[in-house]
Design a protein around this motif. Sequence first.
Motif, PDB file in Angstrom:
ATOM      1  N   VAL A  57      10.784  15.677  -6.152  1.00  0.00           N
ATOM      2  CA  VAL A  57       9.346  15.738  -6.410  1.00  0.00           C
ATOM      3  C   VAL A  57       8.695  14.449  -5.911  1.00  0.00           C
ATOM      4  N   LEU A  58       7.689  14.605  -5.057  1.00  0.00           N
ATOM      5  CA  LEU A  58       6.971  13.469  -4.486  1.00  0.00           C
ATOM      6  C   LEU A  58       5.487  13.576  -4.790  1.00  0.00           C
ATOM      7  N   VAL A  59       4.842  12.418  -4.893  1.00  0.00           N
ATOM      8  CA  VAL A  59       3.387  12.351  -5.043  1.00  0.00           C
ATOM      9  C   VAL A  59       2.828  11.630  -3.824  1.00  0.00           C
ATOM     10  N   ASP A  60       1.942  12.304  -3.097  1.00  0.00           N
ATOM     11  CA  ASP A  60       1.312  11.691  -1.930  1.00  0.00           C
ATOM     12  C   ASP A  60       0.170  10.796  -2.389  1.00  0.00           C
ATOM     13  N   ILE A  61       0.222   9.534  -1.965  1.00  0.00           N
ATOM     14  CA  ILE A  61      -0.775   8.557  -2.415  1.00  0.00           C
ATOM     15  C   ILE A  61      -1.818   8.292  -1.342  1.00  0.00           C
ATOM     16  N   THR A  62      -1.385   7.788  -0.184  1.00  0.00           N
ATOM     17  CA  THR A  62      -2.290   7.502   0.928  1.00  0.00           C
ATOM     18  C   THR A  62      -1.664   8.015   2.219  1.00  0.00           C
ATOM     19  N   HIS A  94       6.295   5.312 -12.403  1.00  0.00           N
ATOM     20  CA  HIS A  94       7.131   5.593 -11.234  1.00  0.00           C
ATOM     21  C   HIS A  94       7.824   4.340 -10.687  1.00  0.00           C
ATOM     22  N   LEU A  95       9.139   4.445 -10.675  1.00  0.00           N
ATOM     23  CA  LEU A  95       9.996   3.361 -10.194  1.00  0.00           C
ATOM     24  C   LEU A  95      10.076   3.294  -8.680  1.00  0.00           C
ATOM     25  N   ASP A  96      10.024   4.442  -8.004  1.00  0.00           N
ATOM     26  CA  ASP A  96      10.351   4.520  -6.578  1.00  0.00           C
ATOM     27  C   ASP A  96       9.128   4.861  -5.733  1.00  0.00           C
ATOM     28  N   GLY A  97       9.181   4.441  -4.479  1.00  0.00           N
ATOM     29  CA  GLY A  97       8.110   4.777  -3.556  1.00  0.00           C
ATOM     30  C   GLY A  97       8.354   4.173  -2.197  1.00  0.00           C
ATOM     31  N   ALA A  98       7.403   4.389  -1.296  1.00  0.00           N
ATOM     32  CA  ALA A  98       7.487   3.833   0.057  1.00  0.00           C
ATOM     33  C   ALA A  98       6.080   3.608   0.571  1.00  0.00           C
ATOM     34  N   GLY A  99       5.942   2.597   1.416  1.00  0.00           N
ATOM     35  CA  GLY A  99       4.629   2.282   1.968  1.00  0.00           C
ATOM     36  C   GLY A  99       4.717   1.104   2.908  1.00  0.00           C
ATOM     37  N   VAL A 100       3.633   0.337   2.977  1.00  0.00           N
ATOM     38  CA  VAL A 100       3.527  -0.772   3.920  1.00  0.00           C
ATOM     39  C   VAL A 100       3.072  -2.021   3.178  1.00  0.00           C
ATOM     40  N   ILE A 101       3.757  -3.129   3.402  1.00  0.00           N
ATOM     41  CA  ILE A 101       3.347  -4.401   2.804  1.00  0.00           C
ATOM     42  C   ILE A 101       2.017  -4.836   3.424  1.00  0.00           C
ATOM     43  N   ASP A 102       1.033  -5.132   2.569  1.00  0.00           N
ATOM     44  CA  ASP A 102      -0.261  -5.553   3.106  1.00  0.00           C
ATOM     45  C   ASP A 102      -0.656  -6.959   2.669  1.00  0.00           C
ATOM     46  N   ALA A 103       0.136  -7.587   1.782  1.00  0.00           N
ATOM     47  CA  ALA A 103      -0.115  -8.977   1.391  1.00  0.00           C
ATOM     48  C   ALA A 103       1.156  -9.539   0.778  1.00  0.00           C
ATOM     49  N   VAL A 104       1.344 -10.856   0.897  1.00  0.00           N
ATOM     50  CA  VAL A 104       2.524 -11.503   0.331  1.00  0.00           C
ATOM     51  C   VAL A 104       2.098 -12.711  -0.489  1.00  0.00           C
ATOM     52  N   GLY A 105       2.914 -13.041  -1.479  1.00  0.00           N
ATOM     53  CA  GLY A 105       2.656 -14.204  -2.303  1.00  0.00           C
ATOM     54  C   GLY A 105       3.317 -15.451  -1.744  1.00  0.00           C
ATOM     55  N   ARG A 146       0.881  -1.169   0.000  1.00  0.00           N
ATOM     56  CA  ARG A 146       0.000   0.000   0.000  1.00  0.00           C
ATOM     57  C   ARG A 146       0.916   1.216   0.000  1.00  0.00           C
ATOM     58  N   VAL A 147       0.932   1.945  -1.104  1.00  0.00           N
ATOM     59  CA  VAL A 147       1.896   3.016  -1.308  1.00  0.00           C
ATOM     60  C   VAL A 147       1.466   4.266  -0.542  1.00  0.00           C
ATOM     61  N   ALA A 148       2.397   4.835   0.203  1.00  0.00           N
ATOM     62  CA  ALA A 148       2.144   6.098   0.914  1.00  0.00           C
ATOM     63  C   ALA A 148       2.645   7.288   0.104  1.00  0.00           C
ATOM     64  N   VAL A 149       3.870   7.177  -0.410  1.00  0.00           N
ATOM     65  CA  VAL A 149       4.485   8.272  -1.171  1.00  0.00           C
ATOM     66  C   VAL A 149       5.202   7.681  -2.378  1.00  0.00           C
ATOM     67  N   SER A 150       5.042   8.322  -3.515  1.00  0.00           N
ATOM     68  CA  SER A 150       5.703   7.914  -4.753  1.00  0.00           C
ATOM     69  C   SER A 150       6.741   8.959  -5.124  1.00  0.00           C
ATOM     70  N   GLU A 158      -2.487   3.401  -5.496  1.00  0.00           N
ATOM     71  CA  GLU A 158      -2.662   3.103  -4.075  1.00  0.00           C
ATOM     72  C   GLU A 158      -2.012   1.789  -3.673  1.00  0.00           C
ATOM     73  N   PHE A 159      -1.899   0.856  -4.629  1.00  0.00           N
ATOM     74  CA  PHE A 159      -1.234  -0.422  -4.367  1.00  0.00           C
ATOM     75  C   PHE A 159      -0.341  -0.769  -5.553  1.00  0.00           C
ATOM     76  N   THR A 160       0.765  -1.419  -5.263  1.00  0.00           N
ATOM     77  CA  THR A 160       1.611  -1.960  -6.317  1.00  0.00           C
ATOM     78  C   THR A 160       2.162  -3.302  -5.860  1.00  0.00           C
ATOM     79  N   VAL A 161       2.635  -4.097  -6.813  1.00  0.00           N
ATOM     80  CA  VAL A 161       3.219  -5.406  -6.532  1.00  0.00           C
ATOM     81  C   VAL A 161       4.633  -5.440  -7.085  1.00  0.00           C
ATOM     82  N   VAL A 162       5.573  -5.881  -6.254  1.00  0.00           N
ATOM     83  CA  VAL A 162       6.974  -6.019  -6.672  1.00  0.00           C
ATOM     84  C   VAL A 162       7.526  -7.317  -6.111  1.00  0.00           C
ATOM     85  N   SER A 163       8.690  -7.721  -6.578  1.00  0.00           N
ATOM     86  CA  SER A 163       9.356  -8.870  -5.961  1.00  0.00           C
ATOM     87  C   SER A 163       9.722  -8.524  -4.532  1.00  0.00           C
TER      88      SER A 163
END
Length: 339
Positions: free
Chosen positions: A333-338, A62-73, A33-37, A101-106
């Motif tokens: 430059v940052l984009v506020d997501i959640t 957008h390549l970069d961001g920060a947030g909280v993991i909310d699910a795992v595979g 769950r992305v907080a800032v991009s 608002e959400f993204t999936v990465v390795s």
Amino acid sequence: MKAIIYRDHGDADVLQLVERDVPEPGPGEVRVRVAVSGVNPTDWKSRSGATSRKSFPEVTPHLDGAGVIDAVGEGVDRSRVGQRVWLYMATVGRPIGTAAEFTVVSAEQAVPLPDAAGFDVGAALGVPALTAHRALTVAEDGPSRLGPGALDGKVVLAAGGAGAVGHAAIQLARWAGATVISTISGPEKARLATAAGAHHVINYREGDAAARIREIAPDGVDIVAEVALGANLALDLAVLATRGTIATYANDGDKPVNLDVRQNMTLNTRYQFLVLYTVGTRALTAAAEDVAAAVRDGALPVGEDHGLPLVRFPLDRTADAHRAVEADTVGKVLVDITP
């Protein structure tokens, strides 16, 4: 979820705010769950079609961001759910970056972010910090990894120390023990480079910049982290130590690069051209580990007081965020997501 997308290359007007299904993580992946991009020049260049072809019918940038993991595979430790993380290279081989608002990465691309480091710090790492790490670890006589003491006795010149990569290069080099010089174009950028931690700041538009750098480093500069190779090459070579390295990650201004072969032979100059897309997994992993260690040590703060002003936009103004980066806005430059 709310997401920014584009279907065709073009100017910032091709970016649209839409509703999309929340993506599901596959094996070895995490959903964040992305907080800032974070927005980088490579993001708008990819969107415009200047540097790459579109690989998917629809892309969230957008390549970069920060947030909280909310699910795992499958195969990912479930204890990572709820972990604060910073992300890098999110759109490489994937259609959904961090402008959503959400993204999936390795799982490896979601690096733990200490509680003491805000999401702004996390979103500002990625491309700038990993690029700076690479620039500082390719010298023949230098370290391949960074940490306290790794650059003891070395002199690093960070060209354009008020930019995001230059800022990270100053901070990482200082954390690793180097004497750090930064070249800038005016008093305001001098203030920012000093706030980032540069020991010496030189205005290359005033007087004999090479002579002033040589006064600081009589034996020459060991590593140059270069943002404008064509424009700055004469100065770089005038101050470079024998067997020194010029690591260039951009050529701002697009001035042609002309090499004096004999001069470079005499110096045994090493040139390292770098871009993260093709740097390789080993280098990216090492850089992420070292950058994470620097964050834990509090060595990579952001904000006006630390030499990197933050310029913020809400998600529905991502197009304006891209325009700001295209216009070479000073700072990150940052984009506020959640929240």
